[in-house]
Enzyme design. Structure first.
Site, PDB file in Angstrom:
ATOM      1  CG  HIS A   1       4.424  -6.025  -1.179  1.00  0.00           C
ATOM      2  ND1 HIS A   1       4.564  -4.971  -1.908  1.00  0.00           N
ATOM      3  CD2 HIS A   1       3.329  -6.712  -1.718  1.00  0.00           C
ATOM      4  CE1 HIS A   1       3.355  -4.434  -2.536  1.00  0.00           C
ATOM      5  NE2 HIS A   1       2.481  -5.597  -2.486  1.00  0.00           N
TER       6      HIS A   1
ATOM      7  CB  THR B   1       3.218  -1.631  -5.229  1.00  0.00           C
ATOM      8  OG1 THR B   1       2.920  -1.654  -3.935  1.00  0.00           O
ATOM      9  CG2 THR B   1       4.408  -2.567  -5.693  1.00  0.00           C
ATOM     10  CB  THR B   2      -0.490  -0.297  -8.669  1.00  0.00           C
ATOM     11  OG1 THR B   2      -0.681  -0.979  -7.548  1.00  0.00           O
ATOM     12  CG2 THR B   2      -1.552  -0.785  -9.788  1.00  0.00           C
TER      13      THR B   2
ATOM     14  CE  LYS C   1       2.297  -6.389  -6.087  1.00  0.00           C
ATOM     15  NZ  LYS C   1       0.895  -6.217  -6.175  1.00  0.00           N
TER      16      LYS C   1
ATOM     17  NE  ARG D   1       0.251   6.534   0.885  1.00  0.00           N
ATOM     18  CZ  ARG D   1      -0.803   6.010   0.530  1.00  0.00           C
ATOM     19  NH1 ARG D   1      -1.152   4.958   0.163  1.00  0.00           N
ATOM     20  NH2 ARG D   1      -1.800   6.925   0.335  1.00  0.00           N
TER      21      ARG D   1
ATOM     22  N   GLY E   1      -5.563   8.208  -2.802  1.00  0.00           N
ATOM     23  CA  GLY E   1      -4.234   8.438  -3.358  1.00  0.00           C
ATOM     24  C   GLY E   1      -3.580   9.540  -3.017  1.00  0.00           C
TER      25      GLY E   1
ATOM     26  CG  PHE F   1      -5.440  -4.061   0.134  1.00  0.00           C
ATOM     27  CD1 PHE F   1      -5.891  -4.062  -1.325  1.00  0.00           C
ATOM     28  CD2 PHE F   1      -4.508  -5.134   0.533  1.00  0.00           C
ATOM     29  CE1 PHE F   1      -5.828  -5.114  -2.127  1.00  0.00           C
ATOM     30  CE2 PHE F   1      -4.121  -6.275  -0.450  1.00  0.00           C
ATOM     31  CZ  PHE F   1      -4.684  -6.007  -1.752  1.00  0.00           C
TER      32      PHE F   1
ATOM     33  NE  ARG G   1      -8.175   4.059   1.038  1.00  0.00           N
ATOM     34  CZ  ARG G   1      -8.101   5.064   1.891  1.00  0.00           C
ATOM     35  NH1 ARG G   1      -9.220   5.146   2.469  1.00  0.00           N
ATOM     36  NH2 ARG G   1      -6.878   5.588   2.367  1.00  0.00           N
TER      37      ARG G   1
ATOM     38  CB  SER H   1      -3.686   2.423   2.355  1.00  0.00           C
ATOM     39  OG  SER H   1      -3.863   1.998   0.985  1.00  0.00           O
TER      40      SER H   1
ATOM     41  CE  LYS I   1      -3.516  -0.934  -0.625  1.00  0.00           C
ATOM     42  NZ  LYS I   1      -3.625  -1.684  -2.048  1.00  0.00           N
TER      43      LYS I   1
HETATM   44  P1  A3P Z   1      -4.956   4.827  -0.875  1.00  0.00           P
HETATM   45  O1  A3P Z   1      -5.585   3.448  -0.287  1.00  0.00           O
HETATM   46  O2  A3P Z   1      -4.358   5.688   0.251  1.00  0.00           O
HETATM   47  O3  A3P Z   1      -5.825   5.397  -1.725  1.00  0.00           O
HETATM   48  P2  A3P Z   1      -0.161  -0.347  -3.741  1.00  0.00           P
HETATM   49  O4  A3P Z   1      -0.200  -0.250  -5.374  1.00  0.00           O
HETATM   50  O5  A3P Z   1       1.276  -0.267  -3.306  1.00  0.00           O
HETATM   51  O6  A3P Z   1      -1.206  -1.458  -3.276  1.00  0.00           O
HETATM   52  O7  A3P Z   1      -0.820   1.116  -2.973  1.00  0.00           O
HETATM   53  C1  A3P Z   1      -2.072   1.403  -3.085  1.00  0.00           C
HETATM   54  C2  A3P Z   1      -2.214   3.015  -2.735  1.00  0.00           C
HETATM   55  O8  A3P Z   1      -1.689   3.720  -3.799  1.00  0.00           O
HETATM   56  C3  A3P Z   1      -3.705   3.179  -2.665  1.00  0.00           C
HETATM   57  O9  A3P Z   1      -3.657   4.252  -1.544  1.00  0.00           O
HETATM   58  C4  A3P Z   1      -3.998   3.766  -4.001  1.00  0.00           C
HETATM   59  O10 A3P Z   1      -4.769   4.655  -4.195  1.00  0.00           O
HETATM   60  C5  A3P Z   1      -2.399   4.589  -4.106  1.00  0.00           C
HETATM   61  N1  A3P Z   1      -2.323   4.801  -5.583  1.00  0.00           N
HETATM   62  C6  A3P Z   1      -2.360   3.977  -6.732  1.00  0.00           C
HETATM   63  N2  A3P Z   1      -2.107   4.729  -7.732  1.00  0.00           N
HETATM   64  C7  A3P Z   1      -1.762   6.066  -7.519  1.00  0.00           C
HETATM   65  C8  A3P Z   1      -1.652   7.207  -8.247  1.00  0.00           C
HETATM   66  N3  A3P Z   1      -1.348   7.072  -9.633  1.00  0.00           N
HETATM   67  N4  A3P Z   1      -1.255   8.560  -7.497  1.00  0.00           N
HETATM   68  C9  A3P Z   1      -1.211   8.275  -6.281  1.00  0.00           C
HETATM   69  N5  A3P Z   1      -1.745   7.194  -5.579  1.00  0.00           N
HETATM   70  C10 A3P Z   1      -1.885   6.245  -6.049  1.00  0.00           C
END
Ligand code: A3P
Length: 289
Positions: A102, A45-46, A100, A124, A253, A136, A251, A132, A42
Site C-alpha cells: 500500500h 487489493t485482494t 502486495k 478507487r 463490493g 475495516f 463487505r 470501507s 480498501k
Molecule cells: P467494501 O468494504 O466497500 O465492500 P482491499 O482488498 O483493498 O482491502 O479492499 C476491500 C474492498 O474491496 C471491500 O470493499 C471489498 O468488499 C471489496 N472487494 C473485494 N473483492 C471484491 C470483488 N471481487 N469485487 C468487488 N469488490 C471486492
C-alpha cells in the site's frame, strides 16, 4: 479487541511494528520478475491479487486454491510482534513473487524501480474508500480505534490515517502511470467490465488467456465467489487481528455505498476537498454506478 496507536515513516502514518521494520522494507531486494499489486487500502487489493494469481495459473483454480491470498501474495510492509516480517518471508521465497503493498509511489523500495518490476495499481473513489476503511478499522486491531464516523472522515481527509492521504496516494501513482511497467486501473471500471479488466491485466503481464480461462477467472473473482471462498475472504486470518464478527472483510463490493454513510454536509465537504486536491491533475473518479 485492543487497537494499536500509529507511528510515522517519512511523514506517513503507519502501524508501530511496520515503522520499526521500515529499514528492511526500504532495503528490500526486488527481483526482475516480481509483480507488485499496489493500492491505497480498501481499493480492491485482494480482488486484484486474486486476478493476478489466477492469470499466472491460466485460470486453473486447483493451483490457486492452495493457500490463503495473504500467503500467495505477501504484504511487503507487514510486520507484527512475534512474527517474522514479510520482507524476510519474501527473501526466502522461490519462483515468481506476487507482492502486495500500500506504499505511495515515492516510498516503494528503490529496487522495484531499478528492476522495472511490473506494478499494477488500483485506485478507487475516495468516498467509498473512506467508508470501507472506516468499517475495516473497526475490525483490524493493528489500526487505532476509528472512533465515530464523522471524526474518522475528518482525519481521513487530513491524511491522519494509516498510509496518509488518499488523494496524495492516488496522485503519486497517476503521475507515473505512463511508465511501461506500471498499469493504473480503477476499481469502478473493474466492477463495470471485469472481463475487460482481467484481459488488460493479462496483456500487461504478457500472459495469453484462452476464452475459457478468461471466463473462469471472471467467475472465480466475482464478489460473491470471493466472499464465499475461505482462501480469499480472510476467514482463515487470526481473529485476534481481524475480527470479522464486527463486519466482514468482503463487505459490499459496490460503487456508491458512500451514499448510505455520508450526510449531505459530509458529502459537500468531501467534494470541496476533492476539487481542491484534484485541481491541477486530469485524474477523475466515478462516484456512482
Ligand atoms: P467494501 O468494504 O466497500 O465492500 P482491499 O482488498 O483493498 O482491502 O479492499 C476491500 C474492498 O474491496 C471491500 O470493499 C471489498 O468488499 C471489496 N472487494 C473485494 N473483492 C471484491 C470483488 N471481487 N469485487 C468487488 N469488490 C471486492
Amino acid at each position: 479487541m485492543a487497537h494499536s496507536p500509529m507511528k510515522y515513516v517519512k511523514g506517513m502514518p503507519t502501524e508501530g511494528p511496520f515503522a520499526e521494520n521500515w529499514m528492511n522494507v526500504q532495503n528490500f531486494q526486488a527481483r526482475e520478475d516480481d509483480v507488485m499489486i499496489n493500492t491505497y487500502p480498501k481499493s480492491g487489493t485482494t480482488w486484484a491479487c486474486e486476478i493476478v494469481d489466477l492469470i499466472f495459473n491460466a485460470g486453473d483454480s486447483k493451483k490457486t486454491d492452495r493457500e490463503a491470498i495473504y500467503e500467495r501474495v505477501p504484504f511487503l510492509e507487514l510486520a507484527m510482534a512475534n512474527m517474522p516480517p514479510t520482507t524476510q518471508i519474501l527473501d526466502n521465497m522461490k519462483g515468481r513473487r506476487l507482492i502486495k503493498s500500500h506504499l505511495p509511489a515515492e516510498l516503494v523500495p528503490k529496487s522495484f524501480w531499478e528492476n522495472n518490476c511490473k506494478i499494477i495499481y488500483v485506485a478507487r473513489n475516495g468516498k467509498d474508500v473512506a467508508v470501507s476503511y472506516y468499517h475495516f478499522h473497526k475490525t483490524f486491531s493493528l489500526f487505532p480505534d476509528p472512533g465515530p464516523w464523522e471524526s474518522f472522515l475528518e482525519r481521513y481527509m487530513e491524511g491522519e490515517v494509516a498510509y496518509g492521504s488518499w488523494s496524495d496516494h492516488v496522485k503519486s501513482w497517476w503521475k507515473i502511470r505512463q511508465q511501461s511497467h506500471v498499469l493504473f486501473l480503477f476499481y469502478e471500471d473493474m466492477l463495470q467490465d471485469p472481463k475487460h479488466a482481467i484481459q488488460q491485466v493479462a496483456d500487461f503481464l504478457k500472459q495469453d488467456l484462452s476464452h475459457e480461462a478468461l471466463n473462469e477467472i471472471q467467475r472465480k473473482t466475482s464478489f460473491q465467489a470471493m466472499k464465499e471462498n475461505p482462501l480469499t475472504n480472510y476467514s482463515t486470518f487470526p481473529n485476534s487481528i481481524m475480527d470479522q464478527s464486527v463486519t466482514p472483510f468482503m463487505r459490499k463490493g459496490i460503487c456508491g455505498d458512500w451514499k448510505n454513510n455520508f450526510t449531505v454536509a459530509q458529502s459537500e465537504r468531501f467534494d470541496e476537498y476533492y476539487r481542491r486536491e484534484m485541481s491541477g491533475t486530469d485524474l477523475t473518479f466515478c462516484f456512482s454506478e
